[in-house]
Design a protein around this motif. Structure first.
Motif, short mmCIF file in Angstrom:
data_model
loop_
_atom_site.label_atom_id
_atom_site.label_comp_id
_atom_site.label_asym_id
_atom_site.label_seq_id
_atom_site.Cartn_x
_atom_site.Cartn_y
_atom_site.Cartn_z
N SER A 213 -12.53 73.08 15.48
CA SER A 213 -12.02 71.71 15.50
C SER A 213 -12.49 71.02 16.78
CB SER A 213 -10.49 71.71 15.47
OG SER A 213 -9.97 72.28 16.68
N TYR A 214 -12.34 69.71 16.81
CA TYR A 214 -12.68 68.96 18.02
C TYR A 214 -11.92 69.51 19.22
CZ TYR A 214 -12.80 65.09 21.36
OH TYR A 214 -12.94 64.34 22.50
N GLU A 215 -10.64 69.82 19.02
CA GLU A 215 -9.80 70.35 20.10
C GLU A 215 -10.32 71.70 20.60
OE1 GLU A 215 -7.87 67.19 18.11
OE2 GLU A 215 -8.64 69.07 17.24
N ASP A 216 -10.82 72.52 19.67
CA ASP A 216 -11.38 73.82 20.06
C ASP A 216 -12.55 73.65 21.03
OD1 ASP A 216 -9.63 75.31 18.48
OD2 ASP A 216 -10.96 75.24 16.74
N TYR A 217 -13.46 72.73 20.66
CA TYR A 217 -14.65 72.54 21.49
C TYR A 217 -14.30 71.84 22.81
CZ TYR A 217 -16.96 73.69 17.09
OH TYR A 217 -17.35 74.31 15.94
N GLN A 218 -13.35 70.92 22.73
CA GLN A 218 -12.94 70.17 23.92
C GLN A 218 -12.36 71.10 25.00
OE1 GLN A 218 -13.58 67.02 24.31
NE2 GLN A 218 -12.44 66.53 26.16
N ILE B 285 -35.49 79.90 23.57
CA ILE B 285 -34.09 79.48 23.58
C ILE B 285 -33.34 80.19 22.45
CG2 ILE B 285 -32.54 77.50 23.37
CD1 ILE B 285 -34.24 77.49 25.91
N PRO B 286 -32.17 80.77 22.74
CA PRO B 286 -31.41 81.48 21.69
C PRO B 286 -30.89 80.53 20.61
CG PRO B 286 -30.12 81.32 23.70
CD PRO B 286 -31.49 80.84 24.05
N LYS B 287 -30.66 81.08 19.42
CA LYS B 287 -30.17 80.29 18.28
C LYS B 287 -28.65 80.22 18.28
CE LYS B 287 -32.26 82.91 15.24
NZ LYS B 287 -32.76 83.44 13.95
N ILE B 288 -28.14 79.17 17.64
CA ILE B 288 -26.71 79.09 17.36
C ILE B 288 -26.58 78.58 15.92
CG2 ILE B 288 -26.39 76.70 18.17
CD1 ILE B 288 -23.67 77.72 19.37
N GLU B 289 -25.65 79.14 15.18
CA GLU B 289 -25.49 78.75 13.78
C GLU B 289 -25.10 77.28 13.65
OE1 GLU B 289 -25.93 80.04 10.57
OE2 GLU B 289 -27.21 81.36 11.76
N TRP B 290 -25.58 76.66 12.58
CA TRP B 290 -25.44 75.23 12.34
C TRP B 290 -23.99 74.75 12.38
CZ3 TRP B 290 -22.66 73.42 8.14
CH2 TRP B 290 -22.26 74.40 7.22
N ASN B 291 -23.04 75.62 11.95
CA ASN B 291 -21.63 75.20 11.89
C ASN B 291 -20.88 75.52 13.18
OD1 ASN B 291 -21.77 77.95 11.46
ND2 ASN B 291 -20.17 77.99 9.91
N LEU B 292 -21.61 75.93 14.21
CA LEU B 292 -21.09 76.04 15.58
C LEU B 292 -19.83 76.92 15.70
CD1 LEU B 292 -22.76 74.59 17.68
CD2 LEU B 292 -20.94 72.92 17.94
N HIS C 284 -21.00 62.97 13.56
CA HIS C 284 -19.75 62.30 13.20
C HIS C 284 -18.95 63.07 12.16
CE1 HIS C 284 -22.31 61.06 9.84
NE2 HIS C 284 -21.21 60.71 9.18
N GLY C 285 -19.62 63.84 11.30
CA GLY C 285 -18.92 64.62 10.27
C GLY C 285 -18.41 65.92 10.83
N ILE C 286 -17.41 65.86 11.69
CA ILE C 286 -16.97 67.05 12.43
C ILE C 286 -16.29 68.09 11.54
CG2 ILE C 286 -16.81 65.89 14.66
CD1 ILE C 286 -13.86 65.57 14.26
N ASP C 287 -15.92 67.73 10.32
CA ASP C 287 -15.31 68.71 9.42
C ASP C 287 -16.30 69.79 8.99
OD1 ASP C 287 -12.93 67.40 9.54
OD2 ASP C 287 -13.17 66.31 7.65
#
Length: 317
Positions: A130-135, A98-105, A122-125
């Motif tokens: 941002s939440y909107e970016d991922y949404q 499975i490929p890696k993805i950096e911890w800070n997404l 829960h600590g989305i900061d």
């Protein structure tokens, strides 16, 4: 004769057309039925950011650092958490391809993997986007703090959102049986003898508090007695605080699990320290070096199971 054949040909043509129409309708009905079935399996669940609807046909899931819970439910994530080259080694049996993805997404990395669902702590900061970016990329579920901090709660919540509630109950029941059996074995083998967990990184030493990562399994679930020095540390904090070699001389533990990758400088330092060699565990040959510390420094059902196996290997009769 010509008229009869013409009539028969016309009838056959009409019959064939009817069959094709009915078949087409059947195919459409089947397709619609599958769509309806997927929609019926949609789950609307409460999150830190409010209600989120998870599609019933979700397959491509990103849940950085919580791949343990997905695997426990029989789900392979589309990517795995990493900090540079560092990964959760104890999961590699299932995630090696499975490929890696950096911890800070990073958002661009998320986009590359076309997820159906993104699960965040829960600590989305702490994430780059941002939440909107991922949404905008996919339905995004942000765990509440109690879910982030409890793998048991994660198992329950993930099971609900992914239509795996029965599987969650099954694996948790099996785990509880494993804890029960292990606790009995340890009670018979070491009784009230004490044990401590030390992680050495470079030439620094970190003594686990009673509730630090998998040490909670050792003390709270398996019932192993912590030494006084560990009791005096209190609850774990987000930041790790190294302990000095002189302070370690006060560690009156009967057994020590020393977490250190092969060739770690701290192993050599302890070996050559008369202060350390005079502690009960070292003096009696009860220091157990674990070269893969990753399950001890993580939480999750699989991490906990592997920790129990480590403990039994060294402490059970």
């Amino acid at each position: 004769m010509y008229t009869f054949n013409k009539i028969r040909f016309t009838f056959s043509t009409i019959l064939l057309a009817l069959i094709l129409i009915v078949s087409g309708c059947g195919g459409n009905n089947t397709e619609k039925s599958n769509q309806d079935k997927a929609q019926n399996n949609d789950v609307t669940i409460d999150s830190k950011m409010g209600k989120v609807t998870i599609p019933g046909d979700t397959e491509q899931i990103i849940a950085p650092y919580h791949e343990d819970t997905l695997l426990a439910l029989g789900i392979t994530p589309v990517v795995k958490w990493a900090i540079g080259k560092s990964i959760q080694d104890y999961l590699e049996q299932d995630l090696k391809d499975i490929p890696k993805i950096e911890w800070n997404l990073p958002v661009e990395q998320v986009l590359q993997h076309n997820p159906d669902l993104i699960i965040l702590e829960h600590g989305i900061d702490s994430y780059e986007g941002s939440y909107e970016d991922y949404q905008k990329i996919a339905p995004t579920y942000v765990m509440k703090e109690e879910t982030t901090n409890s793998w048991r709660k994660q198992l329950e919540v993930f099971g609900k959102m992914l239509n795996k509630e029965d599987k969650a109950k099954e694996v948790l029941s099996q785990y509880n049986e494993k804890v029960k059996d292990a606790k009995e074995q340890l009670s018979n083998s070491i009784g009230s003898e004490t044990a401590a967990v030390i992680w050495t990184k470079g030439n620094q030493f970190f003594l686990f508090e009673e509730n630090r990562h998998s040490a909670e399994i050792l003390y709270s679930e398996l019932g192993v007695t912590p030494p006084e020095l560990v009791k005096g540390l209190g609850d774990s904090q987000t930041k790790w605080n190294p302990i000095s070699l002189e302070k370690l001389s006060e560690l009156k533990a009967d057994h020590v699990f020393l977490l250190a990758t092969e060739g770690e400088q701290g192993i050599e330092t302890l070996k050559n320290s008369s202060v350390w060699q005079s502690t009960p565990a070292a003096k009696n040959g009860n220091v157990y070096i674990l070269n893969d510390p990753s399950n001890w420094t993580n939480t999750g059902l699989i991490a906990s199971e592997k920790t129990i196996e480590d403990v039994l290997e060294h402490l059970a009769e």
